[in-house]
Design an enzyme around this catalytic site. Structure first.
Site, PDB file in Angstrom:
ATOM      1  N   PRO A  70       0.762  -1.251   0.000  1.00 27.06           N
ATOM      2  CA  PRO A  70       0.000   0.000   0.000  1.00 27.06           C
ATOM      3  C   PRO A  70       0.790   1.296   0.000  1.00 27.06           C
ATOM      4  O   PRO A  70       0.310   2.300  -0.539  1.00 27.06           O
ATOM      5  CB  PRO A  70      -0.841  -0.120   1.283  1.00 27.06           C
ATOM      6  CG  PRO A  70      -0.051  -1.017   2.178  1.00 27.06           C
ATOM      7  CD  PRO A  70       0.627  -1.998   1.258  1.00 27.06           C
ATOM      8  N   LYS A 174       2.783   6.350 -13.530  1.00 33.19           N
ATOM      9  CA  LYS A 174       1.607   5.928 -12.753  1.00 33.19           C
ATOM     10  C   LYS A 174       1.054   7.076 -11.924  1.00 33.19           C
ATOM     11  O   LYS A 174      -0.169   7.264 -11.826  1.00 33.19           O
ATOM     12  CB  LYS A 174       1.976   4.753 -11.846  1.00 33.19           C
ATOM     13  CG  LYS A 174       0.842   4.293 -10.928  1.00 33.19           C
ATOM     14  CD  LYS A 174      -0.335   3.734 -11.709  1.00 33.19           C
ATOM     15  CE  LYS A 174      -1.554   3.480 -10.813  1.00 33.19           C
ATOM     16  NZ  LYS A 174      -1.298   2.555  -9.702  1.00 33.19           N
ATOM     17  N   LYS A 243      -2.937   9.179  -1.028  1.00 33.18           N
ATOM     18  CA  LYS A 243      -1.499   8.883  -0.995  1.00 33.18           C
ATOM     19  C   LYS A 243      -0.869   9.085  -2.368  1.00 33.18           C
ATOM     20  O   LYS A 243       0.208   9.691  -2.490  1.00 33.18           O
ATOM     21  CB  LYS A 243      -1.293   7.441  -0.513  1.00 33.18           C
ATOM     22  CG  LYS A 243       0.156   6.971  -0.468  1.00 33.18           C
ATOM     23  CD  LYS A 243       0.574   6.174  -1.711  1.00 33.18           C
ATOM     24  CE  LYS A 243      -0.172   4.881  -1.841  1.00 33.18           C
ATOM     25  NZ  LYS A 243       0.284   4.080  -3.019  1.00 33.18           N
TER      26      LYS A 243
END
Length: 299
Positions: A70, A174, A243
């Site tokens: 994560p 990304k 995040k």
């Protein structure tokens, strides 16, 4: 390296890692797996995967180890920390399917290189549905020979896009993608809430936008599936989106690239995260705008 019936390692078999690991089994490979959440491993163990007690044990059993984790801190700990992948004697290539940002990728790649272990950045885009169906965009950077050796494995997940040999390039791509996805959701929520408050049926407005120049990933997919239906269950956590966008803005600023609009998107995610929690679906962004405007988007 033969791609036929390899024994592979996989660390992090949760909402994204689990379906990807399952696809490797579908393709005829065997796995050793580890996850701190024991129940997450059960579907794979039922299909013949071997349970490991640590990332190091996974890396002692397989030359190629995938990770799907994560946060950057978790990646660093799992790879380089005590009991980490770097301590495994068999591993020769680590493939990171996580979204960690280029700084973490660069640091971990350098540390593994000293041990003779190749690092492949391979963050993916396409959500749980894409992971299950094998239709992900697989964004890759790393040593060209190492990439070519594992490309057939990556094709099991979807379509690979090789960005170059420099560690972290795939992570930059990304982060750019995820910033745009979040930005589309934020500004589309504002536009649709405006239309609803004016008296337009939100489904009609979405249809208009999707037939015109304003169409985007949020109006084409997220609104019909998770917002107009009021389910708010698209499948991507607010905390993870926050995040990713925070990482994107921070990395851009470190490069000297201004992120004026990106910073606004980050703030909207911060508010959504604080209001609904990190585990909420990121389509709750629309609920934040609804609350401020005093209306609801109902199809």
């Amino acid at each position: 390296m033969s791609m036929d019936s390899q024994h592979l390692g996989f660390v992090g078999v949760g909402r994204m890692g689990g379906p990807m690991a399952s696809r490797l089994i579908d393709a005829g490979h065997t796995l050793t797996v580890f996850d701190t959440n024991g129940p997450a491993m059960e579907p794979l163990l039922a299909r013949g995967a071997r349970r490991a007690s640590s990332p190091a044990e996974v890396a002692a059993a397989a030359a190629v180890v995938f990770i799907s984790l994560p946060t950057p801190d978790v990646v660093r700990s799992v790879v380089l920390g005590p009991g980490g992948i770097a301590e495994g004697g068999a591993v020769r290539t680590v493939i990171d399917l996580s979204t960690t940002g280029p700084s973490t990728a660069t640091a971990v790649a350098a540390a593994l290189s000293e041990r003779g272990i190749a690092w492949i950045d391979s963050p993916v885009s396409g959500g749980i549905a894409g992971a299950t169906a094998g239709t992900l965009a697989v964004i890759v950077s790393g040593p060209k020979d190492s990439y070519e050796a594992v490309e057939p494995l990556l094709r099991i997940f979807g379509r690979p896009f090789y960005t170059g040999e420099k560690a972290g390039l795939a992570q930059v791509a990304k982060l750019a993608n995820n910033l745009l996805a979040a930005a589309a959701l934020v500004v589309s929520s504002e536009a649709v809430v405006m239309g609803v408050k004016a008296g337009i049926d939100p489904k009609v407005l979405i249809d208009i936008i999707n037939a015109g120049s304003g169409r985007n990933s949020a109006t084409q997919d997220k609104f019909p599936r998770a917002i107009l239906t009021r389910t708010f269950d698209f499948g991507f956590a607010t905390g993870l989106s926050y995040k990713d966008v925070r990482l994107c803005v921070d990395e851009a600023e470190a490069m000297g690239v201004p992120m004026v609009a990106g910073s606004a998107v980050r703030q909207m995610l911060a508010v959504t995260n604080a209001t609904f929690g990190a585990d909420s679906d990121f389509t709750h962004i629309a609920k934040v705008v609804e609350a401020w405007a005093g209306v609801e988007i109902r199809g």
